[in-house]
Write a protein that holds these residues in place. Structure first.
Motif, PDB file in Angstrom:
ATOM      1  N   ALA A   1      -1.312 -27.249 -18.451  1.00 47.80           N
ATOM      2  CA  ALA A   1      -0.143 -27.844 -17.865  1.00 47.80           C
ATOM      3  C   ALA A   1      -0.443 -29.324 -18.112  1.00 47.80           C
ATOM      4  O   ALA A   1       0.549 -29.784 -18.700  1.00 47.80           O
ATOM      5  CB  ALA A   1       0.068 -27.575 -16.215  1.00 47.80           C
ATOM      6  N   PHE A   2      -1.532 -29.709 -18.200  1.00 45.84           N
ATOM      7  CA  PHE A   2      -1.788 -31.127 -18.722  1.00 45.84           C
ATOM      8  C   PHE A   2      -1.624 -31.296 -20.104  1.00 45.84           C
ATOM      9  O   PHE A   2      -0.982 -32.567 -20.590  1.00 45.84           O
ATOM     10  CB  PHE A   2      -3.309 -31.389 -18.429  1.00 45.84           C
ATOM     11  CG  PHE A   2      -3.581 -32.217 -17.285  1.00 45.84           C
ATOM     12  CD1 PHE A   2      -3.135 -33.513 -17.040  1.00 45.84           C
ATOM     13  CD2 PHE A   2      -3.959 -31.602 -16.162  1.00 45.84           C
ATOM     14  CE1 PHE A   2      -3.582 -34.109 -15.884  1.00 45.84           C
ATOM     15  CE2 PHE A   2      -4.058 -32.032 -14.779  1.00 45.84           C
ATOM     16  CZ  PHE A   2      -3.986 -33.582 -14.432  1.00 45.84           C
TER      17      PHE A   2
ATOM     18  N   VAL B   1       6.858 -29.612 -16.793  1.00 43.29           N
ATOM     19  CA  VAL B   1       7.018 -29.858 -18.331  1.00 43.29           C
ATOM     20  C   VAL B   1       8.429 -29.444 -18.909  1.00 43.29           C
ATOM     21  O   VAL B   1       9.068 -30.169 -19.840  1.00 43.29           O
ATOM     22  CB  VAL B   1       5.934 -28.938 -18.870  1.00 43.29           C
ATOM     23  CG1 VAL B   1       6.010 -29.137 -20.546  1.00 43.29           C
ATOM     24  CG2 VAL B   1       4.510 -29.519 -18.379  1.00 43.29           C
TER      25      VAL B   1
ATOM     26  N   PHE C   1      -2.948 -37.603 -21.235  1.00 45.40           N
ATOM     27  CA  PHE C   1      -2.982 -36.186 -20.646  1.00 45.40           C
ATOM     28  C   PHE C   1      -3.565 -35.039 -21.889  1.00 45.40           C
ATOM     29  O   PHE C   1      -4.123 -34.168 -21.411  1.00 45.40           O
ATOM     30  CB  PHE C   1      -1.479 -35.846 -20.443  1.00 45.40           C
ATOM     31  CG  PHE C   1      -0.899 -36.407 -19.073  1.00 45.40           C
ATOM     32  CD1 PHE C   1      -0.778 -37.630 -18.737  1.00 45.40           C
ATOM     33  CD2 PHE C   1      -0.848 -35.334 -18.287  1.00 45.40           C
ATOM     34  CE1 PHE C   1      -0.238 -38.073 -17.569  1.00 45.40           C
ATOM     35  CE2 PHE C   1      -0.308 -35.702 -16.890  1.00 45.40           C
ATOM     36  CZ  PHE C   1      -0.194 -37.147 -16.579  1.00 45.40           C
TER      37      PHE C   1
ATOM     38  N   ILE D   1       2.142 -33.345 -24.200  1.00 42.96           N
ATOM     39  CA  ILE D   1       2.798 -33.130 -25.406  1.00 42.96           C
ATOM     40  C   ILE D   1       4.495 -33.584 -25.249  1.00 42.96           C
ATOM     41  O   ILE D   1       5.029 -34.141 -26.116  1.00 42.96           O
ATOM     42  CB  ILE D   1       2.751 -31.678 -26.032  1.00 42.96           C
ATOM     43  CG1 ILE D   1       1.414 -31.441 -26.362  1.00 42.96           C
ATOM     44  CG2 ILE D   1       3.826 -31.432 -26.957  1.00 42.96           C
ATOM     45  CD1 ILE D   1       1.132 -30.118 -26.686  1.00 42.96           C
TER      46      ILE D   1
ATOM     47  N   LEU E   1      11.109 -31.970 -18.406  1.00 45.41           N
ATOM     48  CA  LEU E   1      10.817 -33.208 -19.319  1.00 45.41           C
ATOM     49  C   LEU E   1      11.266 -32.939 -20.688  1.00 45.41           C
ATOM     50  O   LEU E   1      11.927 -33.760 -21.505  1.00 45.41           O
ATOM     51  CB  LEU E   1       9.370 -33.677 -19.581  1.00 45.41           C
ATOM     52  CG  LEU E   1       8.978 -34.931 -19.933  1.00 45.41           C
ATOM     53  CD1 LEU E   1       9.908 -36.145 -19.427  1.00 45.41           C
ATOM     54  CD2 LEU E   1       7.458 -35.250 -19.943  1.00 45.41           C
TER      55      LEU E   1
ATOM     56  N   LEU F   1       4.400 -26.438 -14.751  1.00 42.37           N
ATOM     57  CA  LEU F   1       4.745 -26.190 -15.932  1.00 42.37           C
ATOM     58  C   LEU F   1       6.442 -26.119 -16.093  1.00 42.37           C
ATOM     59  O   LEU F   1       6.968 -26.726 -17.264  1.00 42.37           O
ATOM     60  CB  LEU F   1       4.531 -24.490 -16.368  1.00 42.37           C
ATOM     61  CG  LEU F   1       3.027 -24.123 -16.550  1.00 42.37           C
ATOM     62  CD1 LEU F   1       2.712 -22.869 -16.656  1.00 42.37           C
ATOM     63  CD2 LEU F   1       2.730 -25.031 -17.914  1.00 42.37           C
TER      64      LEU F   1
ATOM     65  N   LEU G   1       0.573 -29.400 -22.059  1.00 50.16           N
ATOM     66  CA  LEU G   1       1.866 -29.579 -22.537  1.00 50.16           C
ATOM     67  C   LEU G   1       2.449 -30.650 -21.815  1.00 50.16           C
ATOM     68  O   LEU G   1       3.570 -31.233 -22.448  1.00 50.16           O
ATOM     69  CB  LEU G   1       2.487 -28.461 -21.697  1.00 50.16           C
ATOM     70  CG  LEU G   1       2.543 -26.951 -22.340  1.00 50.16           C
ATOM     71  CD1 LEU G   1       2.693 -25.834 -21.497  1.00 50.16           C
ATOM     72  CD2 LEU G   1       3.288 -27.049 -23.659  1.00 50.16           C
ATOM     73  N   TYR G   2       2.266 -31.181 -20.594  1.00 54.76           N
ATOM     74  CA  TYR G   2       3.000 -32.563 -20.247  1.00 54.76           C
ATOM     75  C   TYR G   2       2.790 -33.595 -21.210  1.00 54.76           C
ATOM     76  O   TYR G   2       3.661 -34.398 -21.249  1.00 54.76           O
ATOM     77  CB  TYR G   2       2.481 -33.073 -18.841  1.00 54.76           C
ATOM     78  CG  TYR G   2       3.460 -33.544 -18.056  1.00 54.76           C
ATOM     79  CD1 TYR G   2       4.387 -33.116 -17.406  1.00 54.76           C
ATOM     80  CD2 TYR G   2       3.166 -35.007 -17.961  1.00 54.76           C
ATOM     81  CE1 TYR G   2       5.386 -33.865 -16.784  1.00 54.76           C
ATOM     82  CE2 TYR G   2       4.177 -36.060 -17.204  1.00 54.76           C
ATOM     83  CZ  TYR G   2       5.298 -35.164 -16.756  1.00 54.76           C
ATOM     84  OH  TYR G   2       6.275 -35.897 -16.028  1.00 54.76           O
TER      85      TYR G   2
ATOM     86  N   PHE H   1       5.558 -32.697 -11.220  1.00 54.25           N
ATOM     87  CA  PHE H   1       4.189 -32.311 -11.828  1.00 54.25           C
ATOM     88  C   PHE H   1       3.121 -32.842 -10.774  1.00 54.25           C
ATOM     89  O   PHE H   1       2.144 -32.254 -10.529  1.00 54.25           O
ATOM     90  CB  PHE H   1       4.060 -33.223 -13.181  1.00 54.25           C
ATOM     91  CG  PHE H   1       2.827 -32.792 -13.765  1.00 54.25           C
ATOM     92  CD1 PHE H   1       2.749 -31.559 -14.857  1.00 54.25           C
ATOM     93  CD2 PHE H   1       1.658 -33.495 -13.855  1.00 54.25           C
ATOM     94  CE1 PHE H   1       1.646 -31.255 -15.552  1.00 54.25           C
ATOM     95  CE2 PHE H   1       0.444 -33.254 -14.739  1.00 54.25           C
ATOM     96  CZ  PHE H   1       0.383 -32.183 -15.424  1.00 54.25           C
TER      97      PHE H   1
ATOM     98  N   LEU I   1       5.515 -35.720 -23.145  1.00 56.93           N
ATOM     99  CA  LEU I   1       5.598 -37.138 -23.026  1.00 56.93           C
ATOM    100  C   LEU I   1       5.677 -37.909 -24.625  1.00 56.93           C
ATOM    101  O   LEU I   1       6.471 -38.597 -24.543  1.00 56.93           O
ATOM    102  CB  LEU I   1       4.508 -37.928 -22.380  1.00 56.93           C
ATOM    103  CG  LEU I   1       4.420 -37.569 -20.841  1.00 56.93           C
ATOM    104  CD1 LEU I   1       3.026 -38.208 -20.207  1.00 56.93           C
ATOM    105  CD2 LEU I   1       5.451 -38.563 -20.174  1.00 56.93           C
TER     106      LEU I   1
END
Lengths: 481, 99
Positions: free
Chosen positions: A168-169, B41, A211, A174, B44, B38, A171-172, B14, A176
């Motif tokens: 999850a980190f 994500v 991230f 990416i 976003l 997820l 992907l977040y 998140f 951003l």
């Protein structure tokens, strides 16, 4: 827009994928004992290694610039496939002993290899995530493979939850970066960043990089993010622990090295600082906690955390030599750790016990050759010449000193002196303690073969490291062009 | 809705997911919190894709959904097995391995 589909760019992956289908078919039609599936898997991985050697020197980018086949990805293909080969050899008898119908062991191992290969050959952040997930999602069930042991399930559950947080980190991060630059292709990102310098100071961009760094740190178990490692490594069946320590780590580090070289050079200063701290804390914590362990699998889990710290020392230096020394370190660690866990596989009993420190006492009397080889592996992990581990540490620390990180190099050497204590404790137990009555079974042929391949690698890399180091240098050069 | 609001929404989701993973003790709730992370994500990606006028982001969402589904499938299989052996699905019951 045209689609370029050059299938030779994924030839090794195709070979592993075809092997996966053939093994699955044979698994479905074979009887209770599953070693034939393992043999087919061995042939498939062997063919994969040969294809990677054959393709050495090619440089193909294909599939809309999603995947590239260069010397860097080929060297890491060979590394993870060697780890897979030794693991399958070691598990031939183990799987049949543990699970009456355990053919899925080989299938999951092959699909995780496939994921690793896409992970290291990706040139797009999304393909990196897909490869990472294919690898991780195949490893979680393998950790829980011995499903009647509670610790196995527990390790798998903890690994899965923390691994999912890492994804999850990642992907977040990416997402951003995508929201700032509008692309996830590594080379395009590097091009945009090199022309637009103000972007490197952008807050969202910095958050994205942070991230992504956190997500990767989870996967390779750098210290504030290492909590899952000892549990997953102790709970997993012994061959899988070796596979995780060798191949999963090598593949994840491959992706990190690629991202750092291509993209983060423009971010050079803050990322190097962050990696500096991560590696120092990782080396220290891993080695200190390993000293207190009584279980050898758990001890080697903490030691693998510490080794991840040593690889990061190579990354911190930031030069081509530092990066190649990190790749060399991954290869030498692969041989050493798969060999050590092959021997632990032999000692592990059906109920999962047999990997305590006391189980090693007096091993030298009954198995003099096996104990000698284990001692060589332990010396390699500690970094004593003339083994692979010594050369790897030498390259990594000299790269750090050349780039001016003398403090980090001295700190690393001090922590590896601490590590000598717990590696030598295993050697001491094998040679100078009395055994407590062990049921003596002959060493299975598969384990013996795996141990000898690993030993050959350790000695080869320890005595003649320059050839392999040249390959590592070429592989890093292929990324820089 | 403006782009900034969507970015803030995804960040808040998140963080809520992260707090859920860290604080809740029931494994099922932890898995739901992971899904929340997820999906943050996904929001976003979609909003950035609209803002940037590129379709890549919306394509990635499909992949993220696939990953999330596969992860949940394996996680629930493990939860079933844990429930059969331990009899509970609380994180605190998984404490055989320490230090």
């Amino acid at each position: 827009m045209h689609f370029d589909l050059n299938y030779s760019a994924i030839l090794p992956q195709i070979i592993i994928g075809v092997t996966l289908f053939i093994s699955a078919t044979i698994d479905a039609f074979s009887s209770a004992r599953k070693w034939p599936v393992g043999i087919i898997t061995l042939f498939g991985i062997g063919a994969g290694i040969s294809s990677a050697v054959y393709l050495w020197g090619s440089n193909i980018v294909s599939f809309s610039q999603m995947v590239s086949l260069d010397e860097f990805s080929l060297l890491l293909f060979i590394t993870v496939m060697i780890a897979g080969f030794i693991t399958v050899l070691v598990s031939l008898k183990y799987v049949d002993d543990m699970e009456p119908d355990g053919g899925h062991f080989y299938l999951l191992l092959l699909s995780s290899l496939l994921g690793m290969m896409f992970l290291v050959s990706a040139t797009n952040l999304i393909v990196i995530v897909l490869g990472l997930e294919l690898m991780s999602l195949s490893i979680y069930p393998l950790v829980g493979f011995t499903r009647d042991r509670q610790i196995s399930l527990e390790g798998a559950m903890k690994y899965l939850i923390l691994g999912a947080i890492a994804t999850a980190f990642l992907l977040y991060g990416i997402a951003l970066i995508y929201s700032v630059l509008g692309t996830t292709n590594l080379y395009t990102i590097a091009r945009i960043l090199s022309t637009a310098q103000h972007m490197t100071g952008n807050l969202v961009m910095m958050a994205g990089v942070a991230f992504i760094l956190i997500g990767f740190s989870f996967k390779v178990a750098l210290v504030p993010f290492h909590a899952w490692t000892p549990d997953a490594y102790q709970g997993a069946p012994a061959p899988i622990t070796g596979f995780m320590a060798a191949a999963v780590k090598a593949a994840s580090f491959g992706a990190i090295i690629k991202v750092v070289i291509i993209v983060l050079q423009s971010f050079h200063v803050p990322v190097a600082e962050a990696l500096w701290w991560l590696s120092a804390v990782t080396m220290f914590t891993g080695n200190i906690i390993a000293v207190m362990q009584k279980n050898v699998k758990r001890m080697l889990a903490y030691s693998s955390i510490a080794h991840a710290g040593y690889v990061v020392v190579g990354l911190v230096s930031g030069t081509a030599f530092g990066m190649s020394s990190a790749v060399f370190y991954l290869l030498s660690y692969t041989f050493t750790i798969t060999g050590s866990f092959a021997i632990i596989t032999y000692l592990e009993k059906n109920d999962g016990t047999g990997s305590e420190l006391s189980d090693f006492s007096g091993l030298a009397k009954e198995h003099p050759i096996l104990s000698l080889i284990m001692a060589v592996f332990m010396l390699s992990l500690a970094g004593i010449p003339p083994t692979a581990g010594f050369m790897a540490k030498l390259y990594v620390f000299s790269a750090a000193i050349k780039s001016g990180y003398i403090g980090l190099a001295i700190f690393g050497i001090l922590t590896s002196v601490i590590s000598l204590y717990y590696y030598l404790r295993i050697v001491y137990a094998m040679y100078f303690e009395e055994s407590e009555g062990r049921t003596d079974t002959p060493v299975p042929a598969g384990i013996a073969a795996g141990v000898f391949i690993a030993l050959w690698g350790v000695i080869q890399l320890g005595i003649l490291p320059s050839d392999i180091m040249n390959f590592a240098m070429q592989s890093i050069q292929s990324l820089i062009h | 809705m403006s782009y900034q609001l969507l970015v803030i929404l995804s960040f808040v989701l998140f963080v809520i997911g992260m707090i859920g993973v860290a604080m809740r003790r029931n494994i099922i709730i932890v898995l739901i919190s992971l899904e929340l992370m997820l999906n943050a994500v996904n929001i976003l990606f979609v909003s950035a894709s609209k803002y940037m006028h590129t379709l890549d982001g919306q394509m990635f969402v499909i992949m993220v959904i696939t990953i999330a589904a596969a992860e949940t499938a394996i996680a629930l299989a493990l939860v079933v097995k844990v429930f059969k052996t331990v009899g509970m699905v609380k994180i605190d019951d998984l404490k055989k391995l320490k230090w």
